[in-house]
Design an enzyme around this catalytic site. Sequence first.
Site, PDB file in Angstrom:
ATOM      1  N   TYR A  54       0.724  -3.906  -1.713  1.00  0.00           N
ATOM      2  CA  TYR A  54      -0.658  -4.374  -1.555  1.00  0.00           C
ATOM      3  C   TYR A  54      -0.948  -5.604  -2.415  1.00  0.00           C
ATOM      4  O   TYR A  54      -1.011  -6.723  -1.908  1.00  0.00           O
ATOM      5  CB  TYR A  54      -1.642  -3.251  -1.926  1.00  0.00           C
ATOM      6  CG  TYR A  54      -1.569  -2.071  -0.998  1.00  0.00           C
ATOM      7  CD1 TYR A  54      -2.213  -2.098   0.238  1.00  0.00           C
ATOM      8  CD2 TYR A  54      -0.857  -0.935  -1.330  1.00  0.00           C
ATOM      9  CE1 TYR A  54      -2.141  -1.019   1.100  1.00  0.00           C
ATOM     10  CE2 TYR A  54      -0.777   0.156  -0.466  1.00  0.00           C
ATOM     11  CZ  TYR A  54      -1.428   0.107   0.742  1.00  0.00           C
ATOM     12  OH  TYR A  54      -1.361   1.160   1.603  1.00  0.00           O
ATOM     13  N   LYS A 112      -8.813   3.529  -4.855  1.00  0.00           N
ATOM     14  CA  LYS A 112      -9.116   4.872  -4.320  1.00  0.00           C
ATOM     15  C   LYS A 112      -9.963   5.681  -5.295  1.00  0.00           C
ATOM     16  O   LYS A 112     -10.724   6.554  -4.888  1.00  0.00           O
ATOM     17  CB  LYS A 112      -7.839   5.636  -3.993  1.00  0.00           C
ATOM     18  CG  LYS A 112      -6.849   4.873  -3.176  1.00  0.00           C
ATOM     19  CD  LYS A 112      -7.445   4.277  -1.919  1.00  0.00           C
ATOM     20  CE  LYS A 112      -6.459   3.348  -1.247  1.00  0.00           C
ATOM     21  NZ  LYS A 112      -7.025   2.522  -0.216  1.00  0.00           N
ATOM     22  N   TYR A 153       3.918  -4.037   7.397  1.00  0.00           N
ATOM     23  CA  TYR A 153       3.270  -3.308   6.302  1.00  0.00           C
ATOM     24  C   TYR A 153       4.344  -2.708   5.384  1.00  0.00           C
ATOM     25  O   TYR A 153       5.287  -2.086   5.875  1.00  0.00           O
ATOM     26  CB  TYR A 153       2.391  -2.188   6.881  1.00  0.00           C
ATOM     27  CG  TYR A 153       1.960  -1.186   5.830  1.00  0.00           C
ATOM     28  CD1 TYR A 153       0.926  -1.485   4.952  1.00  0.00           C
ATOM     29  CD2 TYR A 153       2.609   0.035   5.705  1.00  0.00           C
ATOM     30  CE1 TYR A 153       0.544  -0.581   3.973  1.00  0.00           C
ATOM     31  CE2 TYR A 153       2.236   0.947   4.736  1.00  0.00           C
ATOM     32  CZ  TYR A 153       1.199   0.636   3.872  1.00  0.00           C
ATOM     33  OH  TYR A 153       0.841   1.536   2.900  1.00  0.00           O
TER      34      TYR A 153
END
Length: 343
Positions: free
Chosen positions: A296, A56, A270
């Site tokens: 992740y 990010k 997820y």
Amino acid sequence: MDLSRFPRRRYTPFATPIEPLPRFSAALAATCPGGRGPTVWIKRDDQLGLFPGGNKTRKLEFLVADALAQGADTLVTCGAPQSNHCRITLAAAVKEGLKCRFVIEERVPDSYDPAASGNNFMFRLLGVEAVTVVKAGTDMGAAMARVAEELQAAGRRAYIIPGGGSNAIGGLGYVACAQELQQQLFEQGLHIARVVVGSGSSGTHGGLLAGFLGNRIAIPITGIGVSRDPADQVPLVHKEAQAVVDLIGAGFEVPRAAVHCVGGYWQPKYSVPNAAMVEAVQLLARTEGVLLDPVYTGKIMAGLIGLARSGELKADEPVLFLHTGGLPSLHAYEPVVLGDTPV
Ligand SMILES: Cc1ncc(COP(=O)(O)O)c(C=O)c1O
């Protein structure tokens, strides 16, 4: 590709290192057919700025510069309860003297605990101004627009950043990464046969692909889905890559065939742990001293391990794993990654 006409803030004063993983590669090879596996390298985007940074950070260099150019005083963004993206956006806001508000989507019902550790703790420590919690499936764009309207009514100016910072402007961060990588491979005299990257909101995979195609970097990219299987993920990545190419004005079509996604490793859901993630996190920690996260990069590395064991990554093939960060959420899953809580 010329990025110089886009405003950019700089949050990392160096190129993130590319390092070999000899002990990890040897341990992995021992579990591959014939005892031979790929030679794995890592690009340390977990060392990006806005510490502890991650993918990010690269997107926000362009998004925050755009917000400042538009005279915004507040960043509004969204994510899951343990969102790295929200935390890094908040860190960027603090650094720039801006306020920051989140809309948090409870993708797993009742999963947002404001008193939780990991990123949630950092939301409070870094001083988020307001958090709106919504149910799974809520239209996040509309929810953020409502927050922006409230701010406008109070005489303030919001800048909305979509989930994961994944739009054309955010994707420029990974075009910049592609250019950085190209230069590093040249300087280090390194040949890489494949890059393995996480594929979620798609700004990382799509931006990198746009950068590879636009800079004639002939290395295939494999995206490991963190929340979707290829039928849903490929169109998303393709759209993002094309949007980035179009914003730059590079004038070419992104071929569908260049978008390669792998599914399955994100299951059962997820952010919900699985055994392959736990194995991947433990293996890299215990062979190289490098930490992955459970949501992740643990699942992305599980994908790389799975591709090596199935022979899709060839023996001795040099493969580059892009470590996209996410460290703080590790602390929210301590018993799971230690193997004390079965998954
Ligand atoms: C640590 C980490 N890796 C990978 C991803 C996936 O990247 P993208 O959303 O750009 O597809 C994210 C997204 O939040 C992330 O936080």
